[in-house]
Design a protein around this motif. Structure first.
Motif, PDB file in Angstrom:
ATOM      1  N   GLU A  92       0.833  -1.206   0.000  1.00  0.00           N
ATOM      2  CA  GLU A  92       0.000   0.000   0.000  1.00  0.00           C
ATOM      3  C   GLU A  92       0.864   1.251   0.000  1.00  0.00           C
ATOM      4  N   ALA A  93       1.916   1.262   0.790  1.00  0.00           N
ATOM      5  CA  ALA A  93       2.808   2.422   0.861  1.00  0.00           C
ATOM      6  C   ALA A  93       3.503   2.667  -0.478  1.00  0.00           C
ATOM      7  N   GLN A  94       3.723   1.606  -1.242  1.00  0.00           N
ATOM      8  CA  GLN A  94       4.420   1.722  -2.529  1.00  0.00           C
ATOM      9  C   GLN A  94       3.479   1.948  -3.709  1.00  0.00           C
ATOM     10  N   ARG A  95       2.168   1.849  -3.468  1.00  0.00           N
ATOM     11  CA  ARG A  95       1.208   2.029  -4.565  1.00  0.00           C
ATOM     12  C   ARG A  95       1.054   3.520  -4.842  1.00  0.00           C
ATOM     13  N   PRO A  96       1.399   3.953  -6.050  1.00  0.00           N
ATOM     14  CA  PRO A  96       1.348   5.382  -6.343  1.00  0.00           C
ATOM     15  C   PRO A  96      -0.084   5.899  -6.476  1.00  0.00           C
ATOM     16  N   PHE A  97      -0.212   7.188  -6.303  1.00  0.00           N
ATOM     17  CA  PHE A  97      -1.475   7.872  -6.541  1.00  0.00           C
ATOM     18  C   PHE A  97      -1.478   8.400  -7.977  1.00  0.00           C
ATOM     19  N   ASN A  98      -2.611   8.337  -8.612  1.00  0.00           N
ATOM     20  CA  ASN A  98      -2.833   9.033  -9.874  1.00  0.00           C
ATOM     21  C   ASN A  98      -3.517  10.336  -9.480  1.00  0.00           C
ATOM     22  N   ARG A 106      -6.528   6.887   0.884  1.00  0.00           N
ATOM     23  CA  ARG A 106      -6.956   5.499   0.668  1.00  0.00           C
ATOM     24  C   ARG A 106      -6.962   4.804   2.010  1.00  0.00           C
ATOM     25  N   VAL A 107      -7.953   3.944   2.205  1.00  0.00           N
ATOM     26  CA  VAL A 107      -8.067   3.196   3.461  1.00  0.00           C
ATOM     27  C   VAL A 107      -8.401   1.749   3.120  1.00  0.00           C
ATOM     28  N   THR A 108      -7.689   0.825   3.765  1.00  0.00           N
ATOM     29  CA  THR A 108      -7.952  -0.605   3.627  1.00  0.00           C
ATOM     30  C   THR A 108      -8.034  -1.203   5.019  1.00  0.00           C
ATOM     31  N   VAL A 109      -9.024  -2.055   5.231  1.00  0.00           N
ATOM     32  CA  VAL A 109      -9.174  -2.760   6.506  1.00  0.00           C
ATOM     33  C   VAL A 109      -8.649  -4.180   6.324  1.00  0.00           C
ATOM     34  N   VAL A 110      -7.843  -4.624   7.276  1.00  0.00           N
ATOM     35  CA  VAL A 110      -7.323  -5.987   7.267  1.00  0.00           C
ATOM     36  C   VAL A 110      -7.912  -6.710   8.476  1.00  0.00           C
ATOM     37  N   ARG A 111      -8.661  -7.779   8.212  1.00  0.00           N
ATOM     38  CA  ARG A 111      -9.280  -8.571   9.284  1.00  0.00           C
ATOM     39  C   ARG A 111      -8.340  -9.698   9.675  1.00  0.00           C
ATOM     40  N   LEU A 112      -7.870  -9.644  10.919  1.00  0.00           N
ATOM     41  CA  LEU A 112      -6.987 -10.697  11.417  1.00  0.00           C
ATOM     42  C   LEU A 112      -7.797 -11.776  12.125  1.00  0.00           C
ATOM     43  N   ASP A 113      -8.802 -11.365  12.863  1.00  0.00           N
ATOM     44  CA  ASP A 113      -9.825 -12.259  13.414  1.00  0.00           C
ATOM     45  C   ASP A 113     -11.001 -11.383  13.829  1.00  0.00           C
ATOM     46  N   GLN A 115     -11.929 -10.109  16.487  1.00  0.00           N
ATOM     47  CA  GLN A 115     -11.635  -9.066  17.467  1.00  0.00           C
ATOM     48  C   GLN A 115     -10.333  -8.305  17.185  1.00  0.00           C
ATOM     49  N   ASP A 116      -9.773  -8.479  16.009  1.00  0.00           N
ATOM     50  CA  ASP A 116      -8.485  -7.857  15.715  1.00  0.00           C
ATOM     51  C   ASP A 116      -8.432  -7.430  14.251  1.00  0.00           C
ATOM     52  N   HIS A 117      -8.278  -6.127  14.038  1.00  0.00           N
ATOM     53  CA  HIS A 117      -8.223  -5.570  12.692  1.00  0.00           C
ATOM     54  C   HIS A 117      -7.093  -4.561  12.601  1.00  0.00           C
ATOM     55  N   ALA A 118      -6.573  -4.396  11.404  1.00  0.00           N
ATOM     56  CA  ALA A 118      -5.619  -3.325  11.115  1.00  0.00           C
ATOM     57  C   ALA A 118      -6.256  -2.433  10.058  1.00  0.00           C
ATOM     58  N   VAL A 119      -6.083  -1.141  10.219  1.00  0.00           N
ATOM     59  CA  VAL A 119      -6.584  -0.176   9.243  1.00  0.00           C
ATOM     60  C   VAL A 119      -5.364   0.510   8.640  1.00  0.00           C
ATOM     61  N   LEU A 120      -5.223   0.380   7.326  1.00  0.00           N
ATOM     62  CA  LEU A 120      -4.099   0.979   6.602  1.00  0.00           C
ATOM     63  C   LEU A 120      -4.582   2.270   5.942  1.00  0.00           C
ATOM     64  N   LEU A 121      -3.921   3.375   6.272  1.00  0.00           N
ATOM     65  CA  LEU A 121      -4.286   4.677   5.714  1.00  0.00           C
ATOM     66  C   LEU A 121      -3.110   5.220   4.911  1.00  0.00           C
ATOM     67  N   THR A 122      -3.413   5.729   3.718  1.00  0.00           N
ATOM     68  CA  THR A 122      -2.385   6.315   2.872  1.00  0.00           C
ATOM     69  C   THR A 122      -2.914   7.616   2.293  1.00  0.00           C
ATOM     70  N   MET A 123      -2.152   8.697   2.500  1.00  0.00           N
ATOM     71  CA  MET A 123      -2.483   9.993   1.917  1.00  0.00           C
ATOM     72  C   MET A 123      -1.316  10.442   1.055  1.00  0.00           C
TER      73      MET A 123
END
Length: 178
Positions: A92-98, A106-113, A115-123
């Protein structure tokens, strides 16, 4: 930054990223509502940058519904989950913006289980800086908490938008100052 992106298209160097870990019950609808409020509140996040006859201009788009992509890693082992989250965050950090087509957050949610999630934010830095990312995270936390509790979210009104600041700066940077 627009000019630099014309010289080096596809360069992710100006991406600003954060990963936030959420433990406990996760409410995707509350996060989507929070992000919609933030996009509504900060016009620069829904701005694209184009050019006409070589002259850049901004287009501030209307607010659109936010539908978060969710990557489900819950079937992986704990070590595989951690490696996969790191890999996703790096991708995600390496994905360029057009700049002519993409919203500046950009925001992506990663479901680990459950009760556990990671939210990736890129501006993109054209719309933000590291300090602004802190403001975004504070607002997102406040809004998410309110929406999870079905309460009305209250954030102080913004005195100016980024476009106002950019206009002021453009006026100031003329003549001898320039």
């Amino acid at each position: 930054l627009w000019f630099i992106s014309q010289l080096e298209p596809g360069n992710p160097f100006y991406n600003i990223t954060r990963a936030v870990r959420l433990t406990g019950e996760f409410k995707v609808d509350a996060l989507e509502q929070s992000l919609a409020t933030i996009f509504n509140r900060h016009g620069v996040l829904r701005t694209t940058f184009d050019a006409l006859d070589g002259q850049p201009f901004q287009i501030i788009h209307p607010v659109r519904p936010v539908i978060l992509p969710i990557v489900d890693l819950s079937s992986l082992s704990e070590s595989e989950k951690e490696a996969a989250v790191k890999s996703l965050a790096t991708e995600e950090a390496q994905r360029p913006f057009n700049l002519a087509a993409d919203m500046m957050l950009r925001v992506t949610v990663v479901r680990l289980d459950a009760q556990d999630h990671a939210v990736l934010l890129t501006m993109h830095h054209i719309a933000s800086d590291g300090w602004s990312m802190g403001i975004l995270l504070n607002e997102l936390t406040t809004l998410y908490d309110s929406y999870c509790k079905s309460e009305e979210a209250t954030l102080p009104p913004l005195p100016v938008q980024y476009v106002d600041y950019a206009a002021w700066q453009r006026e100031w940077l003329q003549g001898e100052v320039l």
